[in-house]
Design an enzyme around this catalytic site. Sequence first.
Site, PDB file in Angstrom:
ATOM      1  N   LYS A 211       0.789  -1.324  -0.196  1.00  0.00           N
ATOM      2  CA  LYS A 211       0.023  -0.144   0.007  1.00  0.00           C
ATOM      3  C   LYS A 211       0.865   1.321  -0.052  1.00  0.00           C
ATOM      4  O   LYS A 211       0.452   2.061   0.719  1.00  0.00           O
ATOM      5  CB  LYS A 211      -0.984  -0.012   1.159  1.00  0.00           C
ATOM      6  CG  LYS A 211      -2.041  -1.142   1.203  1.00  0.00           C
ATOM      7  CD  LYS A 211      -2.832  -1.102   2.376  1.00  0.00           C
ATOM      8  CE  LYS A 211      -2.414  -1.741   3.609  1.00  0.00           C
ATOM      9  NZ  LYS A 211      -3.151  -2.009   4.556  1.00  0.00           N
ATOM     10  N   ASP A 246      -5.616  -6.447  10.214  1.00  0.00           N
ATOM     11  CA  ASP A 246      -6.988  -5.931  10.398  1.00  0.00           C
ATOM     12  C   ASP A 246      -8.345  -6.850   9.595  1.00  0.00           C
ATOM     13  O   ASP A 246      -9.365  -6.706  10.382  1.00  0.00           O
ATOM     14  CB  ASP A 246      -7.244  -4.751   9.193  1.00  0.00           C
ATOM     15  CG  ASP A 246      -6.537  -4.755   7.785  1.00  0.00           C
ATOM     16  OD1 ASP A 246      -6.098  -5.983   7.615  1.00  0.00           O
ATOM     17  OD2 ASP A 246      -6.695  -4.110   7.020  1.00  0.00           O
TER      18      ASP A 246
HETATM   19  C1  BGC Z   1      -1.984  -6.051   3.264  1.00  0.00           C
HETATM   20  C2  BGC Z   1      -3.044  -6.885   4.409  1.00  0.00           C
HETATM   21  C3  BGC Z   1      -4.238  -5.836   4.754  1.00  0.00           C
HETATM   22  C4  BGC Z   1      -4.844  -5.193   3.401  1.00  0.00           C
HETATM   23  C5  BGC Z   1      -6.053  -4.632   3.920  1.00  0.00           C
HETATM   24  C6  BGC Z   1      -2.877  -5.259   2.390  1.00  0.00           C
HETATM   25  O1  BGC Z   1      -2.119  -4.500   1.560  1.00  0.00           O
HETATM   26  O2  BGC Z   1      -1.160  -6.884   2.890  1.00  0.00           O
HETATM   27  O3  BGC Z   1      -2.206  -7.245   5.437  1.00  0.00           O
HETATM   28  O4  BGC Z   1      -5.142  -6.823   5.564  1.00  0.00           O
HETATM   29  O5  BGC Z   1      -3.914  -4.657   2.838  1.00  0.00           O
HETATM   30  O6  BGC Z   1      -5.737  -3.520   4.795  1.00  0.00           O
END
Ligand code: BGC
Length: 499
Positions: A211, A246
């Site tokens: 992200k 989460d």
């Molecule tokens: C992460 C996850 C997370 C998801 C939603 C992803 O980029 O790797 O760990 O649960 O985003 O937030």
Amino acid sequence: MTSFWADHRGALFLFGVTTGVAASATVQYLRTLLFGPADHDFHGHTDHNKDSLQDPNQPNQETLARLERDFTLTTAQLQSLVKVFVNDMKRGLRSDTSVFKMIPSHVTSRPNGTETGTVLALDLGGSNFRVCEVNLEGKGVVRTRQRKFVVSDDLKTGTGEELFDFFADCVIAFLAEIKLPKDVNMKLGFTFSFPVQQLAINKGIAIQWTKGFTASGVEGKDVVGLLQDAFHRKGLKIEVSALANDTVGTLIAHAYVDASTYVGVILGTGTNAAYVERVDQIPKWKGAAPSSGEMVINMEWGAWGSEGVLLPTTSYDKQLDRASANPRAQIYEKMISGLYLGEITRYVLVDLISTGELFRGRGSAALAKPYNFDTANMSRIERDHTIELSDTRSVLEELSGIQHTSLADRRLVKRVCELIGTRAARLSAVGIAGVITKINRLDGCTVAVDGSVFEYYPHFANRIRDALREVVGVNAESIVLAQARDGSGQGAALIAAIN
Ligand code: BGC
């Protein structure tokens, strides 16, 4: 109403394609979509002359047909993707080197609604960091006080120490606000929404950032240790009792109010899911068998497609991936989640401008800038049902700096958003159907879903439901998609309370 019919025309179109009448269905669908119901003369014959004329208020039909082809997923494609998905889940349960990490969360029981206590929760999701005081009052009742802090781009891409110091400062500010002393000793649950190899309920090694985060010195480290170190540097005495993803938090928080919750899904800035698996189905689990016989698994499903699995990506997806902070990783996430949907759209628009198919070939500096077309713009455009598409005009002319747009331009942009948004929802349905098939809960269960895309993107939930119907048939009626707002932090608090 308009959107309802638009969605159903989409489904009929897909049906047409899969039954082998693609060409005529395509033309018919596009006609209906663009011109409204077909014109009939008084003998009941369709007026075919219109096909040969290009209405200046309508987008070029060849352009539309090409985009439809690129972005549409047929029922047959969805069904075969679900099969591959279930297989990849099984591979991930056998070994850590599979595309799905299938991480045992060390959470082995779900709450039953009777738990009580006051716990602090910290929640790092994407662009926000939340600090929350959670009061579990029993009988499934939770009361919270919380404050949200924005994580700046500098913090996301700076050093880990600065980032974790920032978290500690936020906790100090929050404690002051709720009038608790800095040396208060309470249980704390930490939601860290990135891939973590969980070693214990309060210990986990960060595998890799996603992200858009790149903060140094975090990957390969225990994130609870990093948080605890920052607390010590800042004079806080709190001990971290639980670390959770989460998705795990969302699942656990919803199970507190609905015992039939077996899956937690995030469709927000990023995407992922967690679910309840039987321990005897996890060959790679070498720890003691929990008395419940259950383990919540953090799938890290966003990674799907990173291993050469044939996700139906377009040239635009490939461009996005190459230019991203994590090339060749999180391909499924890049086709579904809020950080990326606007960016895929931007790539399509830039391409259509370069070929002269949009805005008479005139772009703008704003639209040329990476990540400068927010997914929220797509929501606005998809929600725009005005005759002139005037809100779409505002997005394009005022926010994106395009000098002058025609109605045909705006209709084309709206269709691009619909195609990309629909593909994202249908791909999400593949994941949900895959998990529920794997755990044999097609006869009924609740899927708790949180995240901005699910909550705010128009028609997203309905498009998922339509796709689920195509994939699992009548069983789709027994799958409850429940909006689980802010569950991720509360869930970590619950895990902290019961551990
Ligand atoms: C992460 C996850 C997370 C998801 C939603 C992803 O980029 O790797 O760990 O649960 O985003 O937030």
